[in-house]
Design an enzyme around this catalytic site. Sequence first.
Site, mmCIF file in Angstrom:
data_model
loop_
_atom_site.group_PDB
_atom_site.id
_atom_site.type_symbol
_atom_site.label_atom_id
_atom_site.label_comp_id
_atom_site.label_asym_id
_atom_site.label_seq_id
_atom_site.Cartn_x
_atom_site.Cartn_y
_atom_site.Cartn_z
ATOM 1 N N ASP A 253 0.869 -1.178 0.000
ATOM 2 C CA ASP A 253 0.000 0.000 0.000
ATOM 3 C C ASP A 253 0.906 1.228 0.000
ATOM 4 O O ASP A 253 1.992 1.191 -0.552
ATOM 5 C CB ASP A 253 -0.959 -0.034 1.200
ATOM 6 N N HIS A 280 2.265 2.191 -3.141
ATOM 7 C CA HIS A 280 1.368 3.184 -3.731
ATOM 8 C C HIS A 280 1.936 4.594 -3.697
ATOM 9 O O HIS A 280 1.220 5.545 -3.995
ATOM 10 C CB HIS A 280 -0.001 3.136 -3.041
#
Length: 446
Positions: A253, A280
């Site tokens: 993430d 991310h």
Amino acid sequence: MFILHCNLKVIISGMLAVLVSGFSATLLAQDSPDFPEPALPTHICARLVPHQVYSSGDDTQRLQSAIDNCPRGEALQLLAGRFFSGPLTMKSGVTLWISHGAMLAANPDPRVYDKNGRCGTLDHKGNGCRPFILFRNTDGGGIIGEGIIDGQGGELMKGENESWWQLARRAQTEGRAQNVPRLVEIDDGSHILFHGITLRNSPGFHVTLKNVQGAIFWGVRIDTPANARNTDGIDPISSQNILIAHSFIRTGDDNVAIKAGAGGPTRHVLLVDNHFYWGHGMSIGSETVGGISDIRVRDLTLDGTTSGLRIKSDNSRGGLVSDIRYENVCLRGNRRPLDFDTRYDVHASGSNIPVYRDISLSHISGETGQLVLRGYDAVHSLHFVLDGVYFSNAARWLIESAQLRIGPGGVSPVPPGEAPLQQSVVAADCAKNWSPFPVTDMPSVK
């Protein structure tokens, strides 16, 4: 040269002076943006060796007892080998020193983390587990050393036929929330130091800081597979005076996500000389309702992150994001190298409209991908300065409700509606900045 606003520099320099005073470090001159590396502790309250056989026992009780009995200003040192533990609570001023060749592995039994009978299950809240390591209302101390803390997120949960990560993925497909432990949680703490440690395979977020006043992450490695859902690297939330330096992060993430919820603003965060890999990206948000300001990011590589430099929010959690500076950033292999979006969740509803102002990008170089600058509307437009921003001609701008100012270094490709450049934009020499992820050796099982 990277320029710090005086207020930010003085505050973080002062924070560092207090934080590292117990580690025999000295500050550089006040007008320098660089900081000295914290030194190792000189006082050890206890040195622990692991059980001779890894499966012979649980170390939770003796580790917690050693932490509780360690005097303030001293360190508990774990020597080479494997330790196996359930959740631990840190004490003010106590440092956990995990030596080279030592690993602290988290128990994969949901029952030891359980808060409300929901840990290891799905529901609509996702707050049923205690973290593996908790700092609560602590001042000083931290986690250091060249060893490893392993959350064992990919191991089967005890008594279940799926791992923590499989539970998180199932939550996504069923539209529910997973109850999994975070690896490290720092709540209402101050003057916390993480140095040299490898954090890996967390079931959930690796490190969250909530209402923290002063923390340093120096030379930290965070290592989790790209498909391990919701495994953020470092998340400062409603916190101030945070330094993240010389660290290497790859996660499933956000590599770093700076947030501000109802608990208050996040301010004075500095990231210097870091390397991000899969994940991310370098994110701000999505929670920005408390306000985020005085953020400085310099000398960063984003090598294969889905998004690169990113601010994300929407009208269910928006607020003012201002005084953000990015400088000397190299990107490659990103779908959205620039991703500044006020409509993160297109289905969100509410009146907390995100506003991004006083944001500058200087000496930024990347390849192809989508370059997103999307304000909320004409009244709540983005305010950006772009100076020496270079991407290939295959990159495409998506710009809505944004006010841009182009600096003398120019922008390439030229954003739609902007005047053609009178000079060539020079790409940064990023070849010298790429660095492979430095994998930490795993100690052998005895």
